[in-house]
Design a protein around this motif. Structure first.
Motif, mmCIF file in Angstrom:
data_model
loop_
_atom_site.group_PDB
_atom_site.id
_atom_site.type_symbol
_atom_site.label_atom_id
_atom_site.label_comp_id
_atom_site.label_asym_id
_atom_site.label_seq_id
_atom_site.Cartn_x
_atom_site.Cartn_y
_atom_site.Cartn_z
ATOM 1 N N ALA A 81 -18.059 16.714 24.188
ATOM 2 C CA ALA A 81 -17.336 16.997 22.942
ATOM 3 C C ALA A 81 -18.058 18.073 22.124
ATOM 4 N N GLU A 82 -19.384 17.998 22.071
ATOM 5 C CA GLU A 82 -20.147 19.008 21.311
ATOM 6 C C GLU A 82 -19.903 20.404 21.874
ATOM 7 N N LEU A 83 -19.966 20.488 23.205
ATOM 8 C CA LEU A 83 -19.782 21.809 23.847
ATOM 9 C C LEU A 83 -18.350 22.303 23.683
ATOM 10 N N LEU A 84 -17.395 21.376 23.760
ATOM 11 C CA LEU A 84 -15.983 21.720 23.587
ATOM 12 C C LEU A 84 -15.749 22.331 22.201
ATOM 13 N N ILE A 85 -16.296 21.687 21.182
ATOM 14 C CA ILE A 85 -16.083 22.162 19.812
ATOM 15 C C ILE A 85 -16.724 23.548 19.635
ATOM 16 N N LYS A 86 -17.907 23.715 20.239
ATOM 17 C CA LYS A 86 -18.600 25.004 20.152
ATOM 18 C C LYS A 86 -17.756 26.121 20.808
ATOM 19 N N GLU A 87 -17.223 25.821 21.984
ATOM 20 C CA GLU A 87 -16.406 26.811 22.706
ATOM 21 C C GLU A 87 -15.119 27.114 21.927
ATOM 22 N N ALA A 88 -14.515 26.064 21.364
ATOM 23 C CA ALA A 88 -13.243 26.240 20.649
ATOM 24 C C ALA A 88 -13.443 27.079 19.397
ATOM 25 N N LYS A 89 -14.561 26.840 18.717
ATOM 26 C CA LYS A 89 -14.851 27.590 17.493
ATOM 27 C C LYS A 89 -14.989 29.078 17.833
ATOM 28 N N LYS A 90 -15.649 29.323 18.956
ATOM 29 C CA LYS A 90 -15.908 30.704 19.381
ATOM 30 C C LYS A 90 -14.617 31.411 19.840
ATOM 31 N N HIS A 91 -13.852 30.733 20.677
ATOM 32 C CA HIS A 91 -12.729 31.427 21.331
ATOM 33 C C HIS A 91 -11.371 31.223 20.660
ATOM 34 N N LEU A 92 -11.178 30.106 19.963
ATOM 35 C CA LEU A 92 -9.859 29.857 19.352
ATOM 36 C C LEU A 92 -9.840 30.235 17.879
ATOM 37 N N LYS A 93 -11.026 30.528 17.366
ATOM 38 C CA LYS A 93 -11.156 30.890 15.950
ATOM 39 C C LYS A 93 -10.555 29.820 15.018
ATOM 40 N N ILE A 94 -10.902 28.576 15.310
ATOM 41 C CA ILE A 94 -10.405 27.495 14.459
ATOM 42 C C ILE A 94 -11.473 27.115 13.432
ATOM 43 N N GLU A 95 -11.041 26.544 12.330
ATOM 44 C CA GLU A 95 -11.954 26.158 11.249
ATOM 45 C C GLU A 95 -11.980 24.640 11.060
ATOM 46 N N ILE A 96 -10.941 23.997 11.534
ATOM 47 C CA ILE A 96 -10.818 22.543 11.375
ATOM 48 C C ILE A 96 -10.459 21.927 12.733
ATOM 49 N N VAL A 97 -11.128 20.811 13.063
ATOM 50 C CA VAL A 97 -10.727 20.061 14.257
ATOM 51 C C VAL A 97 -10.234 18.705 13.780
ATOM 52 N N GLU A 98 -9.083 18.285 14.280
ATOM 53 C CA GLU A 98 -8.580 16.961 13.910
ATOM 54 C C GLU A 98 -8.254 16.152 15.158
ATOM 55 N N LEU A 99 -8.130 14.875 14.975
ATOM 56 C CA LEU A 99 -7.796 14.003 16.103
ATOM 57 C C LEU A 99 -7.235 12.699 15.572
ATOM 58 N N GLU A 100 -6.630 11.942 16.470
ATOM 59 C CA GLU A 100 -6.115 10.629 16.095
ATOM 60 C C GLU A 100 -6.681 9.595 17.053
ATOM 61 N N VAL A 101 -6.983 8.434 16.516
ATOM 62 C CA VAL A 101 -7.623 7.413 17.344
ATOM 63 C C VAL A 101 -7.053 6.031 17.003
ATOM 64 N N PHE A 102 -6.913 5.193 18.021
ATOM 65 C CA PHE A 102 -6.506 3.794 17.802
ATOM 66 C C PHE A 102 -7.592 3.137 16.936
ATOM 67 N N ALA A 103 -7.189 2.435 15.876
ATOM 68 C CA ALA A 103 -8.172 1.792 14.991
ATOM 69 C C ALA A 103 -9.089 0.840 15.767
ATOM 70 N N GLU A 104 -8.580 0.251 16.843
ATOM 71 C CA GLU A 104 -9.383 -0.697 17.649
ATOM 72 C C GLU A 104 -10.424 0.003 18.523
ATOM 73 N N ASN A 105 -10.289 1.309 18.676
ATOM 74 C CA ASN A 105 -11.165 2.024 19.617
ATOM 75 C C ASN A 105 -12.504 2.372 18.953
ATOM 76 N N LYS A 106 -13.336 1.339 18.810
ATOM 77 C CA LYS A 106 -14.606 1.485 18.076
ATOM 78 C C LYS A 106 -15.544 2.479 18.753
ATOM 79 N N VAL A 107 -15.547 2.495 20.085
ATOM 80 C CA VAL A 107 -16.458 3.402 20.810
ATOM 81 C C VAL A 107 -16.130 4.853 20.452
#
Ligand SMILES: CC(C)(COP(=O)(O)OP(=O)(O)OC[C@H]1O[C@@H](n2cnc3c(N)ncnc32)[C@H](O)[C@@H]1OP(=O)(O)O)[C@@H](O)C(=O)NCCC(=O)NCCS
Length: 180
Positions: free
Chosen positions: A119-145
């Motif tokens: 995930a760390e490397l993905l965000i780094k690559e996305a910031k560099k190549h997609l020129k994004i400023e915000i990353v968002e996601l959705e997660v099941f509330a039960e998915n504690k991990v």
């Protein structure tokens, strides 16, 4: 330009881990990967297994999006086999500074720090190549991990949709998380 490009290689307990961009030849491993998550009943949106045709469409579409700088998709290979996938898709229009993240690691290799590094490397690559400023996601509330992983990565809870997810007739709250 990006197909199969290696981002990082390291060893964990004698296993050789390679983080790289997806390539066409991954379609079989990825189909198996997604289907193993469906079988497990993982906290993911997808509830149906992927057939070969869908697997091929998925990879062809992603490779196009990556070259167009609309997406970044990285896999985690363990001793040469794809065991994890993480992706960020850039949104469109007035949201084109926003990317949406998704990640899943095969059960057999969880809890060893691979998801976090991927995930760390993905965000780094996305910031560099997609020129994004915000990353968002959705997660099941039960998915504690996953929730813990995202918090570790600097994501903050931005809201909850009560009963926003329904799986096998059962409702789950959907949490929106954001990282600036
Ligand atoms: C969520 C997921 C990607 C995490 O990957 P992973 O390789 O197992 O995670 P890591 O070993 O890198 O651990 C990263 C962090 O996650 C959290 N975590 C990992 N295993 C955990 C567990 N058993 N219990 C609680 N938190 C846990 C911890 O905060 C951990 O950081 P730490 O080790 O420094 O404490 C993986 O569990 C997965 O693919 N699950 C199924 C699919 C899924 O739920 N995807 C997310 C959808 S939103």
């Amino acid at each position: 330009m990006f197909t199969g490009k290696i981002v990082e290689e390291f060893k964990i307990d004698g296993d050789f881990i390679r983080i790289r961009y997806i390539k066409f030849e991954d379609f079989k491993d990825l189909q198996e990967h997604i289907n193993s998550l469906v079988e497990e009943g993982a906290y993911l949106n997808r509830q149906k297994k992927v057939n070969k045709k869908e697997g091929l469409e998925f990879i062809t579409d992603f490779l196009k999006k990556i070259e167009n700088k609309e997406s970044v998709a990285l896999v985690a290979e363990v001793n040469g086999k794809v065991m994890g996938l993480a992706k960020i898709n850039k949104k469109k229009g007035a949201e084109s500074h926003v990317g949406v993240l998704g990640i899943a690691i095969r059960k057999e290799i969880r809890g060893r720090g691979i998801g976090k590094r991927l995930a760390e490397l993905l965000i780094k690559e996305a910031k560099k190549h997609l020129k994004i400023e915000i990353v968002e996601l959705e997660v099941f509330a039960e998915n504690k991990v996953a929730y813990n992983l995202y918090k570790k990565l600097g994501f903050k809870k931005a809201g909850v949709v009560r009963n926003g997810l329904k799986k096998n007739g059962k409702y789950f709250d959907r949490i929106l998380m954001v990282k600036y």
